[in-house]
Design an enzyme around this catalytic site. Sequence first.
Site, PDB file in Angstrom:
ATOM      1  N   ARG A 159      41.931  34.076  39.643  1.00 43.92           N
ATOM      2  CA  ARG A 159      40.732  33.250  39.808  1.00 43.92           C
ATOM      3  C   ARG A 159      40.254  32.608  38.509  1.00 43.92           C
ATOM      4  O   ARG A 159      39.059  32.393  38.312  1.00 43.92           O
ATOM      5  CB  ARG A 159      39.587  34.083  40.415  1.00 43.92           C
ATOM      6  CG  ARG A 159      39.881  34.677  41.776  1.00 43.92           C
ATOM      7  CD  ARG A 159      40.187  33.599  42.817  1.00 43.92           C
ATOM      8  NE  ARG A 159      40.439  34.244  44.104  1.00 43.92           N
ATOM      9  CZ  ARG A 159      41.635  34.668  44.504  1.00 43.92           C
ATOM     10  NH1 ARG A 159      42.700  34.467  43.745  1.00 43.92           N
ATOM     11  NH2 ARG A 159      41.779  35.240  45.677  1.00 43.92           N
ATOM     12  N   SER A 236      33.240  33.604  48.437  1.00 46.00           N
ATOM     13  CA  SER A 236      33.103  34.928  47.823  1.00 46.00           C
ATOM     14  C   SER A 236      32.285  34.799  46.541  1.00 46.00           C
ATOM     15  O   SER A 236      32.709  34.124  45.603  1.00 46.00           O
ATOM     16  CB  SER A 236      34.480  35.518  47.514  1.00 46.00           C
ATOM     17  OG  SER A 236      35.211  35.713  48.706  1.00 46.00           O
ATOM     18  N   GLU A 341      31.590  34.702  40.786  1.00 45.68           N
ATOM     19  CA  GLU A 341      32.675  33.725  40.821  1.00 45.68           C
ATOM     20  C   GLU A 341      32.192  32.287  40.671  1.00 45.68           C
ATOM     21  O   GLU A 341      32.830  31.479  39.997  1.00 45.68           O
ATOM     22  CB  GLU A 341      33.472  33.881  42.122  1.00 45.68           C
ATOM     23  CG  GLU A 341      34.713  33.038  42.188  1.00 45.68           C
ATOM     24  CD  GLU A 341      35.623  33.435  43.336  1.00 45.68           C
ATOM     25  OE1 GLU A 341      36.341  32.550  43.825  1.00 45.68           O
ATOM     26  OE2 GLU A 341      35.615  34.607  43.735  1.00 45.68           O
TER      27      GLU A 341
END
Length: 349
Positions: A159, A236, A341
């Site tokens: 990520r 998320s 995130e």
Amino acid sequence: MPLSGYTTLRLGGPATRFIEARTAREVVDAVRGADSSGEPVLVLGGGSNVLVADEGFDGTVVHIASKGVTEDCTTPGLVQLTAEAGENWDDVVAKTVAAGLGGLECLSGIPGLVGATPVQNVGAYGVEVAEVLVSVDLLDRASGEVRTLTADQLGLAYRTSVLKGTNRAVVLRVRFELADTGMSAPIRYAELANTLGVAPGERVPVDRVRQSVLDLRRGKGMVLDEDDHDTWSAGSFFTNPVLPRGELDDAVARIAAHVGPDVRIPQYPAEGGGKLSAAWLIERAGFAKGYPGPGGRVSLSHSHTLALTNRGDGTTADLVALAAEVRDGVHKVFGVRLEAEPVLVGVTL
């Protein structure tokens, strides 16, 4: 220009100046112009991975809206797909599936634009963009030049990339290498394999994989729906914690002491250590699906605890308060720190 209309959370105050750039040339000119004036610049794509302050952004927002997708045969059995940064990501995935190209099907249903995918190294259901990425064209804001970087030069990891968390470059277009066999990449994710009724490692027609992924994501509130507040999220909100081996062993021991020795603790291999499930930790720390934030204006999704949602009249301050409560709660119970995130604009967590 209120930015709430340009984010999937439907949150964010006004921008002082707003420019919609419909070509790569317009993106370059707009960013260069704002940079030369010395004013703050926010480059905004699909708004699916960003949280903007209620006060908005005191500067220029450049909204990327460039379009264009081309295909070129590179070697037998492979196709190079080039997509402009402003293309809707799932539309591009759908086109590849319709053309029988394999490699992106597990990334179906993810909101946002193409330009964000290498920055975030977008991944889902056992596949990451890094596996099929060839190169990106970008504007280097330090030099003002347009450059091409290969996938190897982007520092792609879980990520993240060298582009994440910085404002030194703007992605203009992205190239992927896909197989033209009509079959998917090997299915690695157990939940997806079970849904498809195949063993891990098998390949499946790309259209079957896409449909199964979309069904799974809808069941978790992860496919955008204007009428469903459970999808008013940034996807998320927390990444799965990746820990070095020693820290992972210590964390698992602490978790086991809390949940009991007979409870299976989800963990997955990662370079140099392992990865824990953020959703599992959140639920075991006492935050159930639908857990409300301030005034019930925001909440955890009723479908998936990793998504923080705007129930329609929430504010960014409400969402930050809920995120902090969840993060601190998990740390208090398990000693594991969750990291946000989304890109935070004008807010801290």
